[in-house]
Design a protein around this motif. Structure first.
Motif, PDB file in Angstrom:
ATOM      1  N   LYS A   1      -2.664   2.633  15.075  1.00  0.00           N
ATOM      2  CA  LYS A   1      -3.387   3.269  13.351  1.00  0.00           C
ATOM      3  C   LYS A   1      -4.425   2.213  13.098  1.00  0.00           C
ATOM      4  O   LYS A   1      -4.514   0.702  13.007  1.00  0.00           O
ATOM      5  CB  LYS A   1      -2.178   3.518  12.432  1.00  0.00           C
TER       6      LYS A   1
ATOM      7  N   THR B   1       7.333   8.547   2.214  1.00  0.00           N
ATOM      8  CA  THR B   1       6.830   7.645   1.423  1.00  0.00           C
ATOM      9  C   THR B   1       7.015   6.963  -0.112  1.00  0.00           C
ATOM     10  O   THR B   1       5.588   7.413  -0.480  1.00  0.00           O
ATOM     11  CB  THR B   1       5.772   7.367   1.943  1.00  0.00           C
TER      12      THR B   1
ATOM     13  N   ASP C   1       1.225   5.650   5.457  1.00  0.00           N
ATOM     14  CA  ASP C   1       0.784   4.266   5.725  1.00  0.00           C
ATOM     15  C   ASP C   1      -0.474   4.774   4.882  1.00  0.00           C
ATOM     16  O   ASP C   1      -1.255   3.730   4.030  1.00  0.00           O
ATOM     17  CB  ASP C   1       0.108   3.978   7.406  1.00  0.00           C
ATOM     18  N   ASP C   2      -1.083   5.747   4.699  1.00  0.00           N
ATOM     19  CA  ASP C   2      -2.380   6.142   4.147  1.00  0.00           C
ATOM     20  C   ASP C   2      -2.032   6.496   2.669  1.00  0.00           C
ATOM     21  O   ASP C   2      -1.717   6.920   1.712  1.00  0.00           O
ATOM     22  CB  ASP C   2      -3.139   7.247   4.354  1.00  0.00           C
TER      23      ASP C   2
END
Length: 301
Positions: A235, A41, A267-268
């Motif tokens: 999520k 990511t 996504d974090d």
């Protein structure tokens, strides 16, 4: 009693890697080269914790051990190349999913004839060996060159959970920790000290899985594990406590001295992970969220 200390290295790994003298950190240390789960990511919101998928290096009693070969393995390989000397190391895979093996085709030291690598893994859910899984991802159309172009000495070993690998004074034990994914966890023991690597926990553990996990993490100086996530499509950050309850409960039950949570969800972002770390510390003070470049050493005292 063990004392873990953070190194002075940067909080993240970038392309300008710098060779490190192994002895600066002592005889037993762990370094994080990839801390992301599922998929890399790279973006401006993940630069502090890192964006490469799973790869952890453990140096113990003169032995170089690598756990998982995600994209962080490429960065580790670049650092090793700068040392300009022959290498021998042991690569242990927890499973054969893409985020654990996708860095292997880009591991530059494996293409150098003077190097030697011992590669360990258990059968995948379809029965394929670790060698077959690594070979398959390097076949057309996935990759332009087959595994056979790697000129280093590659030795493959099929692991049986419950058994152990002994490398001189170092003992590596293993156990199935996730039956659905056929994932194994490891415990590296040297003398009275140990590091456990168990990174495929899921939220609901049955009795047998919990027994296997506790077997390899009991009393460990350091436990490297993952937080448990809701499915990617469902999520919801409003339920952040679900991300860390399982590893904290296990660490407390097993009397683990220090906990490191890795394999962060794609996504974090950095801000969210900062908040999670603060929340986890309220329940387990001796905890860190892994970031690329983080170095922890086990010192005898």
């Amino acid at each position: 009693m063990s004392n873990f200390e953070l190194s002075n290295s940067k909080n993240y790994v970038n392309e300008q890697v710098t060779p490190m003298d192994n002895h600066l950190a002592g005889e037993f240390w762990v370094k994080f080269w990839g801390v992301r789960g599922l998929i890399p990511t790279p973006n401006s919101h993940t630069c502090r914790y890192g964006s490469n998928t799973a790869c952890v290096e453990i140096y113990v009693a003169g032995q170089h051990l690598i756990f998982d070969g995600g994209t962080g393995l490429r960065i580790l390989g670049k650092m090793w190349q700068q040392q300009q000397k022959s290498l021998e190391a042991h690569l242990f895979f927890t499973n054969s999913q893409s985020n654990r093996i996708q860095g292997f085709p880009f591991f530059a030291p494996a293409f150098i004839a003077s190097n030697c690598f011992h590669i360990y893994g258990t059968a995948a859910s379809n029965g394929a060996s670790i060698k077959q899984c690594l070979c398959d991802q390097m076949l057309q159309p996935h990759f332009p060159y087959p595994l056979q172009v790697m000129e280093s000495d590659l030795n493959f070993y099929n692991l049986t959970p419950g058994n152990a690998v002994e490398l001189g004074e170092v003992k590596i034990t293993m156990a199935i920790i996730n039956k659905n994914q056929k994932s194994i966890g490891y415990r590296v023991t040297w003398g009275e000290h140990s590091i456990a690597y168990a990174t495929d926990l899921h939220k609901s553990l049955d009795i047998e899985e919990q027994k296997q996990i506790l077997h390899i993490i009991q009393g460990a100086d350091l436990l490297v594990t993952n937080a448990t996530y809701t499915p990617p499509t469902g999520k919801n950050h409003e339920y952040a406590e679900l991300f860390w309850k399982t590893p904290v409960d296990l660490a407390q039950t097993a009397d683990v001295k220090r906990l490191v949570i890795s394999h962060h969800h794609p996504d974090d972002n950095d801000t969210f992970l900062d908040k999670i770390q603060d929340q986890v510390k309220s329940a387990f003070p001796n905890v860190l969220l892994a970031c690329e470049g983080m170095l922890l050493s086990v010192e005898n005292s």
